[in-house]
Design a protein around this motif. Sequence first.
Motif, short mmCIF file in Angstrom:
data_model
loop_
_atom_site.label_atom_id
_atom_site.label_comp_id
_atom_site.label_asym_id
_atom_site.label_seq_id
_atom_site.Cartn_x
_atom_site.Cartn_y
_atom_site.Cartn_z
N GLY A 97 0.77 -1.24 0.00
CA GLY A 97 0.00 0.00 0.00
C GLY A 97 0.80 1.28 0.00
N VAL A 98 2.12 1.21 -0.13
CA VAL A 98 2.93 2.42 -0.17
C VAL A 98 2.67 3.14 -1.50
CG1 VAL A 98 5.28 3.35 -0.15
CG2 VAL A 98 4.68 1.43 1.35
N VAL A 99 2.43 4.43 -1.44
CA VAL A 99 2.16 5.24 -2.62
C VAL A 99 3.47 5.75 -3.20
CG1 VAL A 99 1.05 7.34 -3.48
CG2 VAL A 99 -0.11 5.91 -1.78
N PHE A 100 3.76 5.36 -4.44
CA PHE A 100 4.95 5.83 -5.14
C PHE A 100 4.55 6.88 -6.17
CE2 PHE A 100 6.82 2.08 -3.37
CZ PHE A 100 8.16 2.37 -3.28
N HIS A 101 5.46 7.81 -6.45
CA HIS A 101 5.22 8.85 -7.44
C HIS A 101 5.61 8.39 -8.84
CE1 HIS A 101 5.89 11.55 -3.75
NE2 HIS A 101 4.65 11.16 -3.81
N SER A 102 6.42 7.33 -8.92
CA SER A 102 6.83 6.77 -10.21
C SER A 102 7.43 5.40 -9.96
CB SER A 102 7.87 7.66 -10.91
OG SER A 102 9.11 7.59 -10.23
N GLU A 103 7.65 4.67 -11.04
CA GLU A 103 8.41 3.42 -10.94
C GLU A 103 9.88 3.80 -10.79
OE1 GLU A 103 7.59 0.89 -14.24
OE2 GLU A 103 5.45 0.80 -13.80
N PRO A 104 10.73 2.88 -10.31
CA PRO A 104 12.16 3.19 -10.24
C PRO A 104 12.69 3.56 -11.62
CG PRO A 104 11.68 1.21 -8.99
CD PRO A 104 10.42 1.56 -9.75
N LYS A 105 13.47 4.63 -11.66
CA LYS A 105 14.04 5.08 -12.92
C LYS A 105 15.48 5.53 -12.71
CE LYS A 105 11.99 9.62 -12.27
NZ LYS A 105 11.01 10.57 -12.74
N SER A 106 16.21 5.63 -13.80
CA SER A 106 17.60 6.06 -13.74
C SER A 106 17.67 7.51 -13.29
CB SER A 106 18.27 5.92 -15.10
OG SER A 106 18.41 4.56 -15.41
N VAL A 107 18.53 7.75 -12.31
CA VAL A 107 18.83 9.09 -11.81
C VAL A 107 20.34 9.15 -11.64
CG1 VAL A 107 16.59 9.38 -10.66
CG2 VAL A 107 18.48 8.35 -9.40
N PRO A 108 20.91 10.33 -11.46
CA PRO A 108 22.37 10.40 -11.31
C PRO A 108 22.89 9.45 -10.23
CG PRO A 108 21.46 12.59 -11.56
CD PRO A 108 20.28 11.65 -11.42
N GLY A 109 23.79 8.56 -10.64
CA GLY A 109 24.44 7.65 -9.71
C GLY A 109 23.69 6.37 -9.39
N GLY A 110 22.51 6.18 -9.98
CA GLY A 110 21.77 4.96 -9.68
C GLY A 110 20.35 4.98 -10.18
N LYS A 111 19.45 4.39 -9.38
CA LYS A 111 18.02 4.36 -9.68
C LYS A 111 17.27 4.91 -8.48
CE LYS A 111 17.10 0.53 -12.79
NZ LYS A 111 16.43 -0.78 -12.90
N GLY A 112 16.15 5.57 -8.75
CA GLY A 112 15.38 6.13 -7.64
C GLY A 112 13.90 6.16 -7.93
N ALA A 113 13.13 6.24 -6.85
CA ALA A 113 11.68 6.38 -6.94
C ALA A 113 11.21 7.11 -5.69
CB ALA A 113 10.99 5.02 -7.04
N GLY A 114 10.37 8.12 -5.89
CA GLY A 114 9.81 8.85 -4.76
C GLY A 114 8.57 8.16 -4.24
N PHE A 115 8.37 8.21 -2.92
CA PHE A 115 7.19 7.65 -2.30
C PHE A 115 6.79 8.50 -1.10
CE2 PHE A 115 10.57 5.65 0.12
CZ PHE A 115 10.07 5.51 1.40
N GLU A 116 5.66 8.18 -0.52
CA GLU A 116 5.22 8.93 0.66
C GLU A 116 4.66 7.99 1.71
OE1 GLU A 116 0.90 10.61 -0.59
OE2 GLU A 116 2.59 11.42 -1.74
N ASP A 117 4.67 8.50 2.95
CA ASP A 117 4.08 7.71 4.03
C ASP A 117 2.58 7.96 4.05
OD1 ASP A 117 3.64 10.12 5.41
OD2 ASP A 117 5.02 9.66 7.05
#
Length: 133
Positions: A97-117
């Motif tokens: 049930g964690v809400v993510f803003h996007s799927e993991p994607k390439s960002v500088p130095g790795g992969k990232g995805a934003g989420f919220e509590d």
Amino acid sequence: MITQIAQVPILVKDLEEAKQFYTEALGFVVREEIEFSPGWKYLTVSPTETSETQLELMKAETPEQERMIGRQLVGRAALMFLSADIETDYQEMKAKGVVFHSEPKSVPGGKGAGFEDLYGNAFDLYQLDIKEE
């Protein structure tokens, strides 16, 4: 000399509800839970028992604090959590049930995805690129 960050406060509406989210949806562990007096509880969580940095879940007590829940950094990620396997963590957290803003994607130095509590506090999940030699 300052050597590390020990604790970061996160404003929440309800401590028990927040504790459940952080332990069940994010897989964190309770590090300390002390009730000093009725209505005043100290609660910290972290990704593991040995994590150096802990989150202090703090119940908002005033109308001003309540207005700041989910807006502590005005729409910016409060913290970045490292992951050894972002794709797996993303799928597991999303299934819980964690809400993510996007799927993991390439960002500088790795992969990232934003989420919220559950209160809208924003965080980043990040996996460093591993360089093969």
